[in-house]
Design a protein around this motif. Structure first.
Motif, PDB file in Angstrom:
ATOM      1  N   GLU B 155     -17.502  -9.376 -26.756  1.00 15.57           N
ATOM      2  CA  GLU B 155     -17.092 -10.595 -26.059  1.00 15.57           C
ATOM      3  C   GLU B 155     -18.093 -10.946 -24.958  1.00 15.57           C
ATOM      4  O   GLU B 155     -18.470 -12.106 -24.785  1.00 15.57           O
ATOM      5  N   SER B 159     -20.301 -14.332 -24.761  1.00 19.35           N
ATOM      6  CA  SER B 159     -20.156 -15.153 -23.561  1.00 19.35           C
ATOM      7  C   SER B 159     -21.515 -15.365 -22.887  1.00 19.35           C
ATOM      8  O   SER B 159     -21.848 -16.469 -22.451  1.00 19.35           O
ATOM      9  N   SER B 163     -23.513 -18.865 -22.334  1.00 21.94           N
ATOM     10  CA  SER B 163     -23.971 -19.283 -20.994  1.00 21.94           C
ATOM     11  C   SER B 163     -25.463 -19.600 -21.028  1.00 21.94           C
ATOM     12  O   SER B 163     -25.915 -20.577 -20.432  1.00 21.94           O
ATOM     13  N   ASN B 218     -11.096 -15.533 -27.088  1.00 22.16           N
ATOM     14  CA  ASN B 218     -12.082 -15.763 -26.020  1.00 22.16           C
ATOM     15  C   ASN B 218     -13.447 -16.149 -26.575  1.00 22.16           C
ATOM     16  O   ASN B 218     -14.099 -17.057 -26.049  1.00 22.16           O
ATOM     17  N   GLU B 221     -13.379 -19.660 -27.787  1.00 23.01           N
ATOM     18  CA  GLU B 221     -13.472 -20.580 -26.655  1.00 23.01           C
ATOM     19  C   GLU B 221     -14.917 -20.687 -26.175  1.00 23.01           C
ATOM     20  O   GLU B 221     -15.413 -21.781 -25.880  1.00 23.01           O
ATOM     21  N   SER B 222     -15.608 -19.543 -26.118  1.00 25.15           N
ATOM     22  CA  SER B 222     -17.015 -19.548 -25.702  1.00 25.15           C
ATOM     23  C   SER B 222     -17.846 -20.387 -26.650  1.00 25.15           C
ATOM     24  O   SER B 222     -18.817 -21.024 -26.243  1.00 25.15           O
TER      25      SER B 222
END
Lengths: 178, 404
Positions: B155, B159, B163, B218, B221-222
């Motif tokens: 995760e 992520s 970013s 998660n 969503e990322s």
């Protein structure tokens, strides 16, 4: 000629290099949010302004010493939270301005129909009468419109915990609806 | 009903400091920045220094990493290769493997290469999770713990990649590179989500199920931001030189809809398994004197609330399907995101029942919610209990032995 909106990380790096305008842009982007977040905790405009200034000073201190900031927004809110905690420690108890104190007996009168359009003052009264820890989440979620994950990072709780608090907040708000 | 009230809170976005304060503070801060950086050398020299500092920090960030690098160089021969095969986090060679990966990351000079390295590491974590799920010699607790460790790292890598893409998107004038990365991230996330389903299936452990499902949500969503980049490109080019075909994007969004639908059905299954008559949950407990007072939660009301949310989420999901069929990809994605948010709210509501241990107490200690309205009832109870306390006096002190 206007520059395109720059990423927080890039602005931070530029600010650390001495580009004061970059730090100014960061201030423009986050000062209102941070002020609002602090104001709905301390309830006094002058104190909120003072703490917001302190917050950005601390942020600058960290940037200038080269602290690596992964998520600038979360970083700002965390510093603001710490300043609020320090503020309360230096005072002994939380005091609401008298105008916002609603006696428990009067809670029933302070209710609105679901379709009623409330003004800012009425919304603030409701908000300031919610418990402080729940209020914080309400501000971050429903006013600042942050995601659960972002809020969890700021308040240092798990996303599940944040969801439960949001649910409690909705229950509290329900009391104000006729 | 409270949703309208909640929406009205957005009016408070107008709350802000005075314009005078804003102007003065801004000027003060800018002056402070200028003053503090005044002793810095002229800009071109500081740029060179900063550039060389960045390179130096990347190559030799700290003494610990210097030692690690030398240790790794000494070990690299066969050990490094052997370490790559290790997949159990508690073993020493796994630490070597992860250290090698950190070095790989440090050596990734550009944001683009950093993104690729993160995605590569995410794939490795996924492969480790699958191997751990298949391993039969581990105890249940061990397996759960190890898989959870590995998928958490997965995760984090996803992520970090997402970013990095945001940074590249802001700074990179070559949109082709951004699109290429967005495609790679989207495809990696899609594959990982599918393979994590396999992990859940193979492991068949509740603890693994929960944590892996959370990681799947998660990383999904990322991945939304990279998907948005691709959709924007597809909608503007409309068939000409697309990095990723519209059909592929539709499939990805369709998979998202299916997963959200699966989540909704999963929650309905949980609700079906709840018998409100058999559950006693206390939403508030407090002690008055020597008496425990507990206020019961209305379980049926909580369930109804959750079901209402789920119905709303399903409706929005149906709308997403229609938007997808109509070819409006960005609208479909927005609706899926909205539906997911509502599902998360429903989970939060149910968490009051599902996450709390239940117990059955002697009826005399229970106070129903409706009976405790206003302070008077509590005051009455407190007065009575105080009288009892005073009557029994401090001489009859209970000891743990007596209770037993």
């Amino acid at each position: 000629m206007t520059k395109p909106l720059e990423n927080d990380n890039i602005l931070t790096i530029k600010a650390s290099q001495g580009d004061s305008n970059s730090f100014g842009l960061l201030f423009d982007k986050y000062s209102k949010k941070i002020y609002r977040f602090i104001y709905y905790k301390v309830s006094i405009k002058e104190v909120a302004e003072d703490l917001t200034s302190q917050c950005f000073l601390k942020i600058w201190e960290q940037i200038s010493i080269g602290t690596k900031i992964h998520h600038f927004q979360a970083f700002c809110y965390k510093i603001a939270r710490n300043l609020i905690i320090d503020y309360y420690r230096s005072r002994e108890k939380e005091e609401l301005p008298l105008i916002y104190q609603i006696e428990h007996k009067e809670a029933e009168k302070f209710q609105f129909s679901p379709d009623e359009n409330l003004d800012q003052e009425q919304l603030e009264k409701i908000l300031l009468n919610i418990k402080s820890d729940i209020r914080e989440i309400v501000v971050l979620r429903f006013i600042d419109e942050l995601s659960i994950k972002e809020i969890a990072e700021i308040v240092d709780k798990s996303p599940s915990n944040v969801r439960v608090i949001i649910h409690r907040a909705l229950k509290e708000l329900n009391k104000y609806i006729k | 009903m409270f949703e309208k009230l909640v929406n009205q809170f957005k009016k408070l976005q107008e709350t802000g400091p005075s314009s005078e304060w804003t102007k003065n503070t801004r000027n003060f801060l800018i002056a402070k920045v200028q003053q503090d950086t005044l002793t810095q050398e002229p800009s071109c020299l500081s740029q060179i220094k900063l550039f060389s500092n960045i390179w130096f920090k990347r190559m030799v960030p700290s003494s610990v990493k210097v030692i690690s690098i030398f240790a790794i160089i000494a070990l690299i021969g066969g050990t490094g290769l052997v370490a790559q095969a290790e997949y159990i986090p508690t073993r020493p060679l796994y630490t070597v493997k992860r250290t090698l990966e950190k070095i790989e990351l440090v050596l990734a000079i550009t944001a683009k290469s950093e993104t690729k390295v993160h995605l590569k590491h995410a794939d490795k974590r996924k492969a480790e999770a699958v191997k751990l799920a298949k391993k039969t010699s581990l105890s249940t607790e061990e397996k759960e713990g190890l898989i959870n460790t590995v998928v958490s790292s997965l995760e984090q890598d996803i992520s970090a990649a997402a970013s990095s893409l945001e940074i590249i998107n802001e700074t990179n004038k070559e949109s082709g590179k951004v699109l290429e990365l967005a495609k790679k991230i989207t495809q990696t996330i899609n594959e990982n989500i599918g393979d994590l389903d396999q992990v859940k299936e193979i492991a068949s452990l509740e603890g693994v199920d929960e944590s892996v499902s959370e990681v799947q949500s998660n990383i999904e969503e990322s991945g939304n931001s990279s998907l948005e980049v691709l959709i924007k490109e597809a909608e503007s080019l409309q068939g000409d030189e697309e990095v990723i075909s519209t059909d592929e994007l539709k499939q990805i969004i369709y998979n998202k809809i299916e997963r959200t639908s699966g989540k909704i059905n999963g929650i309905y299954e949980v609700i079906k398994g709840i018998n409100p008559d058999e559950i006693v949950i206390y939403k508030e407990e407090f002690r008055v004197g020597t008496t425990d007072i507990k206020i019961q939660l209305n379980v049926e009301e909580v369930i109804n609330e959750a079901v209402e949310k789920l119905t709303g989420a399903q409706e929005i999901l149906n709308q997403a399907k229609l938007s997808l069929e109509a070819g409006s990809l960005s609208e479909a994605l927005e609706k899926v995101k909205k539906s997911n948010e509502i599902v998360i709210e429903a989970e939060g509501i149910l968490a009051q029942i599902v996450d709390v241990e239940t117990e059955i107490e002697a009826p005399s200690q229970l106070i129903n919610e409706e009976e405790v309205i206003g302070e008077q009832n509590i005051k009455g109870v407190i007065e009575t209990i105080t009288e009892i306390d005073n009557a029994t006096s401090s001489t009859s002190k209970t000891t743990p032995d007596v209770i037993e």
